[in-house]
Motif scaffolding. Structure first.
Motif, PDB file in Angstrom:
ATOM      1  N   ALA A  25       0.806  -1.224   0.000  1.00  0.00           N
ATOM      2  CA  ALA A  25       0.000   0.000   0.000  1.00  0.00           C
ATOM      3  C   ALA A  25       0.841   1.278   0.000  1.00  0.00           C
ATOM      4  O   ALA A  25       0.317   2.364  -0.258  1.00  0.00           O
ATOM      5  CB  ALA A  25      -0.942   0.012   1.202  1.00  0.00           C
ATOM      6  N   PHE A  26       2.127   1.163   0.258  1.00  0.00           N
ATOM      7  CA  PHE A  26       2.991   2.343   0.276  1.00  0.00           C
ATOM      8  C   PHE A  26       3.491   2.738  -1.115  1.00  0.00           C
ATOM      9  O   PHE A  26       4.107   3.785  -1.270  1.00  0.00           O
ATOM     10  CB  PHE A  26       4.217   2.084   1.173  1.00  0.00           C
ATOM     11  N   VAL A  27       3.211   1.936  -2.125  1.00  0.00           N
ATOM     12  CA  VAL A  27       3.822   2.130  -3.441  1.00  0.00           C
ATOM     13  C   VAL A  27       3.321   3.368  -4.186  1.00  0.00           C
ATOM     14  O   VAL A  27       4.091   4.015  -4.876  1.00  0.00           O
ATOM     15  CB  VAL A  27       3.651   0.854  -4.302  1.00  0.00           C
ATOM     16  N   THR A  28       2.065   3.714  -4.038  1.00  0.00           N
ATOM     17  CA  THR A  28       1.540   4.889  -4.752  1.00  0.00           C
ATOM     18  C   THR A  28       0.996   5.913  -3.764  1.00  0.00           C
ATOM     19  O   THR A  28       0.616   5.559  -2.644  1.00  0.00           O
ATOM     20  CB  THR A  28       0.398   4.509  -5.719  1.00  0.00           C
ATOM     21  N   PRO A  29       0.932   7.172  -4.163  1.00  0.00           N
ATOM     22  CA  PRO A  29       0.346   8.189  -3.275  1.00  0.00           C
ATOM     23  C   PRO A  29      -1.112   7.872  -2.913  1.00  0.00           C
ATOM     24  O   PRO A  29      -1.554   8.132  -1.803  1.00  0.00           O
ATOM     25  CB  PRO A  29       0.435   9.482  -4.090  1.00  0.00           C
ATOM     26  N   PRO A  51       6.941  13.753   2.675  1.00  0.00           N
ATOM     27  CA  PRO A  51       6.678  12.518   3.431  1.00  0.00           C
ATOM     28  C   PRO A  51       6.013  11.425   2.588  1.00  0.00           C
ATOM     29  O   PRO A  51       6.353  10.245   2.715  1.00  0.00           O
ATOM     30  CB  PRO A  51       5.755  12.969   4.569  1.00  0.00           C
ATOM     31  N   VAL A  52       5.104  11.820   1.713  1.00  0.00           N
ATOM     32  CA  VAL A  52       4.454  10.841   0.828  1.00  0.00           C
ATOM     33  C   VAL A  52       5.468  10.292  -0.167  1.00  0.00           C
ATOM     34  O   VAL A  52       5.503   9.089  -0.441  1.00  0.00           O
ATOM     35  CB  VAL A  52       3.237  11.462   0.114  1.00  0.00           C
ATOM     36  N   LEU A  57       8.760   5.874  -2.132  1.00  0.00           N
ATOM     37  CA  LEU A  57      10.081   5.346  -2.476  1.00  0.00           C
ATOM     38  C   LEU A  57      10.390   4.096  -1.658  1.00  0.00           C
ATOM     39  O   LEU A  57      10.833   3.082  -2.198  1.00  0.00           O
ATOM     40  CB  LEU A  57      11.165   6.410  -2.252  1.00  0.00           C
ATOM     41  N   MET A  58      10.142   4.174  -0.342  1.00  0.00           N
ATOM     42  CA  MET A  58      10.378   3.021   0.521  1.00  0.00           C
ATOM     43  C   MET A  58       9.507   1.840   0.065  1.00  0.00           C
ATOM     44  O   MET A  58       9.989   0.726  -0.070  1.00  0.00           O
ATOM     45  CB  MET A  58      10.056   3.362   1.980  1.00  0.00           C
ATOM     46  N   GLY A  59       8.233   2.108  -0.168  1.00  0.00           N
ATOM     47  CA  GLY A  59       7.331   1.048  -0.596  1.00  0.00           C
ATOM     48  C   GLY A  59       7.762   0.410  -1.900  1.00  0.00           C
ATOM     49  O   GLY A  59       7.741  -0.814  -2.045  1.00  0.00           O
TER      50      GLY A  59
END
Length: 139
Positions: A25-29, A51-52, A57-59
């Motif tokens: 779920a972290f891959v896209t805004p 932060p997003v 990037l981490m995702g």
């Protein structure tokens, strides 16, 4: 391949699946915003996209790293993932010491568990012998 190495590769693959599920779920805004809302973490910071961006990037990196471990698990991947989990655990402990939500404890426990499980076999004295790609080749 021995039973020990097969079980180790299963551990590496399992940790990849865990990371994939937890991080996707972290891959896209848009998916990050939905996750943020679902966890009742409050609104995303308005006017500051950084932060997003960092979350995305981490995702993205973790999802790609997870897919590698799911599709092509290798002992080296377990070693490197164990090292990464030591780093993640360090930063999660730091965040908890500075007021992060208690839910981070759950993730910290999983990180420690996978980290110890993936690093422990490398502590044996013979762990580095006969591991292609882990020792420099002698001419």
């Amino acid at each position: 391949m021995t039973a020990d190495s097969r079980s180790y590769l299963l551990l590496v693959r399992t940790s990849g699946w865990y990371d994939l599920v937890v991080t996707a779920a972290f891959v896209t805004p848009w998916t990050y915003a939905l996750l943020h809302e679902a966890l009742a973490l409050g609104p995303l910071p308005e006017g500051n996209p950084v932060p997003v961006l960092y979350a995305n990037l981490m995702g993205s990196v973790i999802v790609v790293w997870s897919l590698l471990r799911v599709l092509r698990p290798l002992p080296l991947h377990g070693l490197l993932d164990g090292v990464a989990r030591v780093l993640f655990t360090t930063w999660q402990a730091y965040a908890l010491a500075h007021g992060a939500p208690a839910v981070v404890w759950l993730f910290l426990v999983v990180e420690v568990t996978f980290g110890v499980a993936q690093l422990a076999p490398w502590a044996r004295p013979d762990a580095w012998r006969n591991r292609p790609g882990l020792r420099p080749e002698t001419p």
